[in-house]
Design a protein around this motif. Structure first.
Motif, mmCIF file in Angstrom:
data_model
loop_
_atom_site.group_PDB
_atom_site.id
_atom_site.type_symbol
_atom_site.label_atom_id
_atom_site.label_comp_id
_atom_site.label_asym_id
_atom_site.label_seq_id
_atom_site.Cartn_x
_atom_site.Cartn_y
_atom_site.Cartn_z
ATOM 1 N N LYS A 1 -9.296 8.942 3.723
ATOM 2 C CA LYS A 1 -8.564 8.623 2.500
ATOM 3 C C LYS A 1 -7.464 9.647 2.342
ATOM 4 C CE LYS A 1 -8.815 8.245 -2.549
ATOM 5 N NZ LYS A 1 -9.587 8.296 -3.797
ATOM 6 N N GLY A 2 -6.291 9.165 1.984
ATOM 7 C CA GLY A 2 -5.189 10.103 1.781
ATOM 8 C C GLY A 2 -4.021 9.418 1.118
ATOM 9 N N ALA A 3 -2.900 10.136 1.034
ATOM 10 C CA ALA A 3 -1.684 9.520 0.536
ATOM 11 C C ALA A 3 -1.303 8.418 1.522
ATOM 12 C CB ALA A 3 -0.578 10.562 0.433
ATOM 13 N N PRO A 4 -0.899 7.242 1.020
ATOM 14 C CA PRO A 4 -0.629 6.109 1.916
ATOM 15 C C PRO A 4 0.319 6.459 3.071
ATOM 16 C CG PRO A 4 -0.600 5.377 -0.355
ATOM 17 C CD PRO A 4 -0.768 6.864 -0.399
ATOM 18 N N ARG A 5 1.398 7.148 2.753
ATOM 19 C CA ARG A 5 2.373 7.498 3.792
ATOM 20 C C ARG A 5 1.722 8.342 4.894
ATOM 21 N NH1 ARG A 5 7.609 6.285 2.650
ATOM 22 N NH2 ARG A 5 7.020 5.834 0.505
ATOM 23 N N GLU A 6 0.873 9.268 4.469
ATOM 24 C CA GLU A 6 0.181 10.141 5.422
ATOM 25 C C GLU A 6 -0.747 9.343 6.339
ATOM 26 O OE1 GLU A 6 -0.185 13.488 6.399
ATOM 27 O OE2 GLU A 6 1.871 13.302 5.614
ATOM 28 N N VAL A 7 -1.574 8.503 5.695
ATOM 29 C CA VAL A 7 -2.560 7.751 6.474
ATOM 30 C C VAL A 7 -1.853 6.803 7.437
ATOM 31 C CG1 VAL A 7 -4.485 6.100 6.357
ATOM 32 C CG2 VAL A 7 -4.311 7.939 4.655
ATOM 33 N N LEU A 8 -0.759 6.175 6.955
ATOM 34 C CA LEU A 8 -0.087 5.177 7.782
ATOM 35 C C LEU A 8 0.727 5.800 8.908
ATOM 36 C CD1 LEU A 8 1.039 2.660 4.995
ATOM 37 C CD2 LEU A 8 -0.756 2.321 6.702
ATOM 38 N N THR A 9 1.317 6.954 8.654
ATOM 39 C CA THR A 9 2.188 7.526 9.689
ATOM 40 C C THR A 9 1.503 8.635 10.480
ATOM 41 O OG1 THR A 9 3.143 9.062 8.087
ATOM 42 C CG2 THR A 9 4.326 6.994 8.458
ATOM 43 N N ASN A 10 0.458 9.206 9.891
ATOM 44 C CA ASN A 10 -0.178 10.337 10.568
ATOM 45 C C ASN A 10 -1.700 10.264 10.443
ATOM 46 O OD1 ASN A 10 -0.399 12.759 11.910
ATOM 47 N ND2 ASN A 10 -0.070 14.002 10.063
ATOM 48 N N PRO A 11 -2.291 9.154 10.912
ATOM 49 C CA PRO A 11 -3.743 8.993 10.757
ATOM 50 C C PRO A 11 -4.500 10.082 11.518
ATOM 51 C CG PRO A 11 -2.854 7.305 12.227
ATOM 52 C CD PRO A 11 -1.680 8.023 11.643
ATOM 53 N N GLN A 12 -5.617 10.521 10.906
ATOM 54 C CA GLN A 12 -6.351 11.652 11.471
ATOM 55 C C GLN A 12 -7.441 11.232 12.449
ATOM 56 O OE1 GLN A 12 -5.497 15.019 10.693
ATOM 57 N NE2 GLN A 12 -3.744 13.753 10.116
ATOM 58 N N HIS A 13 -7.864 9.971 12.338
ATOM 59 C CA HIS A 13 -9.008 9.550 13.141
ATOM 60 C C HIS A 13 -8.624 8.487 14.160
ATOM 61 C CE1 HIS A 13 -12.130 11.655 10.761
ATOM 62 N NE2 HIS A 13 -11.181 11.591 9.835
ATOM 63 N N ASP B 1 -1.401 4.905 -4.758
ATOM 64 C CA ASP B 1 -1.455 6.360 -4.884
ATOM 65 C C ASP B 1 -2.284 6.934 -3.750
ATOM 66 O OD1 ASP B 1 -0.095 6.674 -7.469
ATOM 67 O OD2 ASP B 1 -1.805 5.532 -8.226
ATOM 68 N N SER B 2 -3.230 6.124 -3.280
ATOM 69 C CA SER B 2 -4.082 6.567 -2.186
ATOM 70 C C SER B 2 -4.399 5.373 -1.304
ATOM 71 C CB SER B 2 -5.378 7.164 -2.739
ATOM 72 O OG SER B 2 -6.048 6.209 -3.536
ATOM 73 N N LEU B 3 -4.763 5.676 -0.070
ATOM 74 C CA LEU B 3 -5.107 4.627 0.880
ATOM 75 C C LEU B 3 -6.394 5.027 1.586
ATOM 76 C CD1 LEU B 3 -4.350 1.988 2.317
ATOM 77 C CD2 LEU B 3 -2.963 3.325 3.901
ATOM 78 N N VAL B 4 -7.318 4.082 1.591
ATOM 79 C CA VAL B 4 -8.614 4.311 2.227
ATOM 80 C C VAL B 4 -8.711 3.434 3.463
ATOM 81 C CG1 VAL B 4 -11.073 3.789 1.969
ATOM 82 C CG2 VAL B 4 -9.860 4.997 0.160
ATOM 83 N N PHE B 5 -9.146 4.011 4.556
ATOM 84 C CA PHE B 5 -9.462 3.200 5.726
ATOM 85 C C PHE B 5 -10.974 3.147 5.878
ATOM 86 C CE2 PHE B 5 -10.472 3.039 10.348
ATOM 87 C CZ PHE B 5 -10.147 1.701 10.540
ATOM 88 N N MET B 6 -11.503 1.922 5.793
ATOM 89 C CA MET B 6 -12.948 1.713 5.949
ATOM 90 C C MET B 6 -13.225 1.085 7.300
ATOM 91 S SD MET B 6 -14.603 0.231 2.427
ATOM 92 C CE MET B 6 -16.192 -0.174 3.150
ATOM 93 N N ASP B 7 -14.305 1.501 7.923
ATOM 94 C CA ASP B 7 -14.735 0.867 9.166
ATOM 95 C C ASP B 7 -16.248 0.972 9.261
ATOM 96 O OD1 ASP B 7 -14.649 -0.440 11.570
ATOM 97 O OD2 ASP B 7 -13.923 1.278 12.732
ATOM 98 N N ASP B 8 -16.886 -0.135 9.564
ATOM 99 C CA ASP B 8 -18.311 -0.138 9.816
ATOM 100 C C ASP B 8 -19.123 0.511 8.685
ATOM 101 O OD1 ASP B 8 -20.507 -0.818 11.297
ATOM 102 O OD2 ASP B 8 -20.493 1.017 12.504
ATOM 103 N N ALA C 1 0.840 -1.206 0.000
ATOM 104 C CA ALA C 1 0.000 0.000 0.000
ATOM 105 C C ALA C 1 0.873 1.253 0.000
ATOM 106 C CB ALA C 1 -0.932 -0.008 1.206
ATOM 107 N N ARG C 2 1.928 1.210 0.795
ATOM 108 C CA ARG C 2 2.800 2.376 0.930
ATOM 109 C C ARG C 2 3.593 2.642 -0.351
ATOM 110 N NH1 ARG C 2 5.603 4.504 5.742
ATOM 111 N NH2 ARG C 2 4.504 2.915 6.922
ATOM 112 N N GLU C 3 4.105 1.546 -0.944
ATOM 113 C CA GLU C 3 4.995 1.720 -2.111
ATOM 114 C C GLU C 3 4.225 1.920 -3.410
ATOM 115 O OE1 GLU C 3 7.611 -1.665 -2.456
ATOM 116 O OE2 GLU C 3 7.818 -1.615 -0.266
#
Ligand code: ADP
Ligand code: MG
Length: 254
Positions: free
Chosen positions: A231-243, A218-225, A213-215
């Motif tokens: 949704k954001g750049a993979p590096r951002e979501v993985l290292t700096n998740p907002q939620h 282009d984008s990474l989505v986190f789905m729950d429930d 996902a990281r390499e």
């Protein structure tokens, strides 16, 4: 051809009393590789299955390459498409599942040839040539005459990818394509997917492979429930998740 390959607007899906998708809004651009992560039961497979007509959405709209999936809009109302029209839409979408789903009584080559032969009515020589090229492309030039039972899980999954590509889709959906594989076979399948991404294929990939996902994403989505939490750049979501929910999930899987 539009810039947007997939557009989901408030897509909802329920099974009886169970609401599985609760208003998905997403856009996937042409050539984008979007990876999707999230806990088991969050609706990831259901979302892919809606895109590929394996499930019907209950509300909201889903477009692939500008075409409304499964319905025709007329006078503000939606009418279900006929089987033939659904088949025409599905040709543009390739899907690879966790289990390889190859036909056990057909060779690798025959598996790849099956759909185009059946659906498109092209001459056998043309179909055979393209199937052979696809098997070569996924590194299986030497296995064309092997049956699924004679192939490793990684090889079978690469045949499944070649088979999905045989219809020359505009969009490829991957539902945890490496989850059923022995760890030492995961890399060869991810390599094929990486090549496909490099060649510009638009892809939605549900995966637990955070490295991929990281390499490649282009984008990474986190789905729950049943919703897209972020949704954001993979590096951002993985290292700096907002939620908080993303943080909690990542703390368990990373
Ligand atoms: P994920 O792929 O994120 O693990 P799924 O999309 O497979 O999640 O499933 C989401 C929820 O929908 C689960 O609770 C599952 O039990 C339910 N579900 C999926 N398919 C069906 C079905 N055909 N009938 C009833 N419930 C279903
Ligand atoms: Mg799933």
């Amino acid at each position: 051809m539009s810039d947007v390959m997939v557009k989901a607007e408030q897509v909802c899906k329920d099974f009886g009393h169970v609401q599985v998708l609760k208003g998905i809004d997403l856009e996937v651009l042409n050539g984008e590789v979007m990876c999707v992560i999230g806990p088991s039961g969050s609706g990831k497979s259901t979302f892919l299955r809606c895109i590929n007509h394996l499930e019907k959405v209950n509300a909201g709209r889903l477009y692939v390459d500008g075409k409304l999936i499964g319905y025709r809009e007329h006078g503000g109302k939606l009418h279900e498409l006929k089987e033939r029209e659904v088949a025409a839409q599905r040709k543009d979408i390739g899907m690879v599942f966790q289990r390889f789903n190859l036909f056990p009584h057909m060779t690798a080559l025959e598996n790849v040839m099956e759909a185009p032969q059946r659906v498109k009515g092209e001459p056998a020589v043309v179909v055979r040539k393209r199937a052979a090229e696809l098997l070569e492309r996924v590194g299986l030039a030497g296995k064309m005459r092997s049956y699924p039972a004679q192939l490793s899980g990684g090889q079978q999954q690469r045949v499944a990818i070649a088979r999905a590509l045989a219809m020359q889709p505009k969009l490829m959906l991957f539902d945890e394509p490496t989850s059923a594989l022995d760890p030492e076979l995961v890399g060869e399948v991810l390599d094929v997917m990486r090549d496909l991404a490099r060649e510009g294929m638009t892809m939605i990939v549900v995966t637990h492979e955070m490295g991929f996902a990281r390499e490649v994403g282009d984008s990474l989505v986190f789905m729950d429930d049943g919703i897209v939490v972020e949704k954001g750049a993979p590096r951002e979501v993985l290292t700096n998740p907002q939620h908080e929910r993303t943080k909690l999930f990542l703390s368990k899987v990373l």
